[in-house]
Design an enzyme around this catalytic site. Sequence first.
Site, PDB file in Angstrom:
ATOM      1  N   GLY A   1      -8.952   5.915   2.822  1.00  0.00           N
ATOM      2  CA  GLY A   1      -9.450   6.619   3.995  1.00  0.00           C
ATOM      3  C   GLY A   1     -10.739   6.044   4.531  1.00  0.00           C
ATOM      4  O   GLY A   1     -11.610   6.782   5.015  1.00  0.00           O
TER       5      GLY A   1
ATOM      6  N   ASP B   1       0.822  -1.206   0.000  1.00  0.00           N
ATOM      7  CA  ASP B   1       0.000   0.000   0.000  1.00  0.00           C
ATOM      8  C   ASP B   1       0.857   1.258   0.000  1.00  0.00           C
ATOM      9  O   ASP B   1       1.848   1.364   0.736  1.00  0.00           O
ATOM     10  CB  ASP B   1      -0.900  -0.022   1.244  1.00  0.00           C
ATOM     11  CG  ASP B   1      -1.951   1.068   1.240  1.00  0.00           C
ATOM     12  OD1 ASP B   1      -2.380   1.476   0.147  1.00  0.00           O
ATOM     13  OD2 ASP B   1      -2.353   1.503   2.338  1.00  0.00           O
TER      14      ASP B   1
END
Length: 280
Positions: free
Chosen positions: A207, A82
Amino acid sequence: MMTNKLTPLVQSYRQQQRCLAGFNINDIYDLHAVALAANELDLPFMAMTYPPVAELNGTYLCRKMVDGFAQIANNDIFLHLDHSTSVDLCKRAIDDGYDSVMIDGSHGSLKDNIAMTKEVVAYARSAGVSVEAEIGKIMGRDVVVKSEDDYLASVADVKALYEEAGPDLVAVGIGTAHGFTPSTPKIHFNRLQEIANAIPAPLVLHGGTGIADEDIQRAIKMGIAKINIGTIVHSTYMREAHKEIDADIASAYPPVVMKSVIPRVQAVVLDRLKAVNPHL
């Protein structure tokens, strides 16, 4: 060359208005909690290693850790790197058998972003590894934004990145933020729709900790086929571990502590999986 099962899955998810949940994991304990929650709902998931985790433990060990938990998983676990800003780290992860890598060139120029993404895509193709790119900015952490133009993904830029570099998934800046936020992030759904109309690639929403359930579900209907969830997992892990250790630090023993912590993390993951999969 390994078989790429991830790209066809997220492509089908975009068509079906479904979404793959990705969870940032740090070690065997939070990974165990995520695997148990995914089994409970009979879902695949993505285990994501943030660069500090991949660097500290090594990408080879991260691969072996996920391989171990694949033995108890009912469905696929996809290992993902990531938010790597390093092409070299992406290549190392690809060499060590990751299913997916994210090359994040969103902080540089569009030209540099395209060049970095193109290099990683070319390296990943022969290995059957999926590549995620990012355009626009995800707020929070050390990202500083001055205006909407500074973080919202430009439709023209999204098209250029996708058409010139060819990533399999595209993360887009549409108003979300990493971590806990003082207020619910304002997602620019009009921009998301414009982007979804412009490219066929599965889109990624970062998020996931602070986004309202209804906004997650609305975004999925508009082309989001993968969502990243991290802060709520590791913050629960650290808080609950601290409680257990602090209760009797002199005799705290990791297996006993984690036997209590894992179910609490599992409950949080289960809640997020249900938000992403309201049909279950």
